[in-house]
Design a protein around this motif. Structure first.
Motif, short mmCIF file in Angstrom:
data_model
loop_
_atom_site.label_atom_id
_atom_site.label_comp_id
_atom_site.label_asym_id
_atom_site.label_seq_id
_atom_site.Cartn_x
_atom_site.Cartn_y
_atom_site.Cartn_z
N LEU A 265 -34.93 51.95 -18.35
CA LEU A 265 -35.66 50.97 -19.14
C LEU A 265 -36.01 49.76 -18.27
CD1 LEU A 265 -36.59 49.97 -22.00
CD2 LEU A 265 -34.31 48.93 -22.22
N VAL A 266 -37.25 49.32 -18.37
CA VAL A 266 -37.73 48.14 -17.64
C VAL A 266 -38.28 47.16 -18.66
CG1 VAL A 266 -39.29 47.24 -15.90
CG2 VAL A 266 -38.27 49.51 -15.60
N ILE A 267 -37.70 45.98 -18.71
CA ILE A 267 -38.12 44.97 -19.67
C ILE A 267 -38.78 43.82 -18.93
CG2 ILE A 267 -37.33 43.33 -21.42
CD1 ILE A 267 -35.05 45.20 -22.04
N PRO A 268 -40.11 43.69 -19.06
CA PRO A 268 -40.78 42.56 -18.41
C PRO A 268 -40.36 41.24 -19.05
CG PRO A 268 -42.34 44.28 -19.08
CD PRO A 268 -41.04 44.57 -19.77
N ALA A 269 -40.03 40.26 -18.24
CA ALA A 269 -39.66 38.94 -18.76
C ALA A 269 -39.72 37.92 -17.65
CB ALA A 269 -38.26 38.98 -19.37
N THR A 270 -40.39 36.82 -17.92
CA THR A 270 -40.45 35.74 -16.94
C THR A 270 -39.15 34.95 -16.93
OG1 THR A 270 -42.84 35.54 -17.22
CG2 THR A 270 -41.70 33.67 -16.26
N ILE A 271 -38.58 34.73 -18.12
CA ILE A 271 -37.33 33.98 -18.24
C ILE A 271 -36.20 34.96 -18.53
CG2 ILE A 271 -36.10 32.18 -19.50
CD1 ILE A 271 -38.76 30.88 -20.10
N LYS A 272 -35.17 34.91 -17.70
CA LYS A 272 -34.04 35.83 -17.85
C LYS A 272 -32.74 35.04 -17.86
CE LYS A 272 -36.02 37.47 -14.32
NZ LYS A 272 -37.37 36.93 -14.58
N VAL A 273 -31.87 35.35 -18.81
CA VAL A 273 -30.61 34.64 -18.98
C VAL A 273 -29.46 35.63 -18.79
CG1 VAL A 273 -29.20 33.21 -20.51
CG2 VAL A 273 -31.70 33.11 -20.64
N TRP A 274 -28.45 35.23 -18.04
CA TRP A 274 -27.28 36.07 -17.81
C TRP A 274 -26.09 35.51 -18.59
CZ3 TRP A 274 -27.21 40.77 -15.65
CH2 TRP A 274 -25.96 41.35 -15.41
N ALA A 275 -25.62 36.29 -19.57
CA ALA A 275 -24.47 35.88 -20.38
C ALA A 275 -23.57 37.09 -20.62
CB ALA A 275 -24.94 35.29 -21.70
N ALA A 276 -23.35 37.88 -19.56
CA ALA A 276 -22.73 39.19 -19.72
C ALA A 276 -21.28 39.26 -19.28
CB ALA A 276 -23.54 40.23 -18.93
N GLY A 277 -20.62 38.16 -19.09
CA GLY A 277 -19.22 38.19 -18.69
C GLY A 277 -18.83 36.91 -18.00
N ILE A 278 -17.52 36.68 -17.88
CA ILE A 278 -17.03 35.45 -17.27
C ILE A 278 -16.04 35.76 -16.15
CG2 ILE A 278 -17.28 34.19 -19.45
CD1 ILE A 278 -14.07 34.24 -19.42
N LYS A 279 -15.80 34.76 -15.34
CA LYS A 279 -14.74 34.80 -14.34
C LYS A 279 -14.32 33.36 -14.07
CE LYS A 279 -17.85 34.60 -10.33
NZ LYS A 279 -18.22 35.22 -9.04
N GLY A 280 -13.17 33.19 -13.43
CA GLY A 280 -12.76 31.86 -13.03
C GLY A 280 -13.62 31.37 -11.88
N PRO A 281 -13.78 30.06 -11.72
CA PRO A 281 -14.56 29.53 -10.58
C PRO A 281 -14.05 30.09 -9.26
CG PRO A 281 -14.03 27.77 -12.13
CD PRO A 281 -13.27 28.98 -12.59
#
Length: 436
Positions: A265-281
């Motif tokens: 799957l290819v989703i065209p998008a100019t604005i992309k947000v990453w909110a798929a997981g966390i980690k410590g600094p």
């Protein structure tokens, strides 16, 4: 130990700020301890509200809390800076030099000694090493990142509204990777904002035709923290708004104009947000401390580090085991609030020379997700009632009360009431969305 013990809290998020406030009122006010809060920014915004900052429905310039003023009111000291190193033998932390945007050094490197140290540095987005994420995706870990997103969205709308040529495919499309609470709430807020935009002079843009919102997740369903029935209910609500939900889609790479998944799957998008997981600094892994695979500090049941009983970790940066199966306390605001209260009691006891051998126990009061003005759903947990599903105005009221509890901890009843009243009055003169 000195006559006035030194407590240093690193990180001014929900957990760190609430802890410094408690300690300042209980110890700093009566000269029982010197309490210092350190953060890389000058103002605080409650992290669960960052999706509203990104969408433009919450203006941080009006509602952010200034650390210096709050420190003055609550008897602790605030120091601006970024932690760089730790010396556990000398009980010192080192802050990196601070520079302005022009590269000029504003504050030189400094050293702070401590008798007790608390890490409350939160978490950052985990890109899992996927190609293109750092280069092409926006994160919502900080107020500045959320404000940057809002500015990029507004500039894209301004450009599209005035350009002479026809809009390109995907020019205003937004792809959000991660279908947890942040991703889902952001999608709903963006849908609301982009449908209001025509009221403010953006007549050329037809939202249903020109703006497409996508949510992707590698898991089989959205909102895994909620019961499956509620998750399905939220997905139906999103899809009824025209938001496209893609589950069981693992992102393999991100390019300048699209998101690619393992299914092709290819989703065209100019604005992309990453909110798929966390980690410590990342800096936590560079200290002489024990961390897990996502840089969280390993703690005992009393939230002291496995490496040092004089150092605590609370909030998202702490790997706190909550059951015999080894599950960790989830990275939620309610956990940060509980842990701040627990460590405040522990430190007050230790400063007074009293024993405190209790173990932190996480109390799950449920999960709530708001879809802006469209809906609010979730589950509430109680010792007597068990799990209760809620939606509509009841869920909305409970959701708003979580932020009010945070404000009550920081300001007390009187100031929280005044702040709430001031915000209600401003609604009559402010636009519904931030336009600058």
């Amino acid at each position: 130990m000195s006559e006035s013990p030194k407590i240093v809290v690193v990180g001014g998020g929900a957990a760190g700020l609430e802890l410094a406030t408690h300690l300042g009122r209980c110890l700093g006010k009566h000269d029982k301890a010197q309490v210092t809060l350190i953060d890389a920014t000058r103002t605080h915004v409650w992290k669960p509200l960052l999706h509203q900052v990104a969408a433009g429905t919450f203006d941080p310039a009006q509602h952010a809390l200034g650390y210096l003023a709050h420190a003055r009111w609550n008897h602790y000291r605030f120091r601006l800076g970024i932690m760089q190193d730790l010396d556990r033998v000398k009980r010192e932390i080192v802050l990196a030099p601070l520079h302005n945007e022009q590269g000029e050094e504003l504050i030189p490197s400094r050293t702070f000694s401590y008798d007790y140290l608390v890490f409350a540095v939160g978490s950052v987005s985990n890109d899992f090493g996927i190609p293109g994420v750092q280069e092409h995706c926006l994160m919502l870990d900080t107020k500045s990142q959320a404000s940057h997103f809002q500015q990029q969205l507004l500039e894209a709308l301004i450009k599209a509204n005035t350009q002479k040529e026809a809009l390109k495919d995907g020019q205003l499309d937004v792809a959000i990777v991660g279908a947890g609470a942040t991703g889902v709430e952001l999608a709903a807020q963006l849908h609301q904002v982009t449908r209001q935009i025509a009221q403010y002079g953006f007549e050329t843009i037809q939202p249903d035709r020109h703006i497409h919102l996508h949510i992707l997740d590698a898991g089989p369903r959205i909102l895994p923290a909620l019961p499956e029935k509620l998750s399905s209910q939220v997905q139906q609500e999103l899809e009824s708004l025209g938001i496209q939900v893609h589950v069981s889609q693992m992102v393999t790479k991100v390019t300048a104009d699209a998101v690619h998944t393992d299914s092709g799957l290819v989703i065209p998008a100019t604005i992309k947000v990453w909110a798929a997981g966390i980690k410590g600094p990342d800096f936590l892994a560079q200290l002489d401390l024990t961390v897990n695979h996502i840089n969280q500090l390993k703690v005992h049941g009393d939230l002291t580090l496995e490496d040092d009983e004089r150092i605590y970790a609370i909030g998202d940066c702490a790997a706190c085991v909550m059951n015999e199966q080894g599950d960790l306390v989830p990275p939620r605001a309610q956990a940060a609030h509980q842990q701040a209260s627990f460590v405040a009691k522990a430190l007050v006891k230790r400063i007074k020379g009293q024993s405190f051998d209790k173990r932190y126990i996480y109390h799950d009061y449920g999960s709530l997700v708001t879809l802006g003005r469209y809906s609010t759903v979730g589950s509430l947990m109680g010792a007597i009632t068990g799990s209760v599903r809620v939606s509509g105005w009841i869920a909305r009221w409970v959701y708003l009360s979580l932020y009010k509890m945070h404000q009550l901890t920081l300001f007390g009843w009187w100031r929280t009431g005044l702040t709430t009243l001031a915000r209600m009055l401003r609604r009559s003169i402010d636009p519904a969305i931030k336009l600058h």
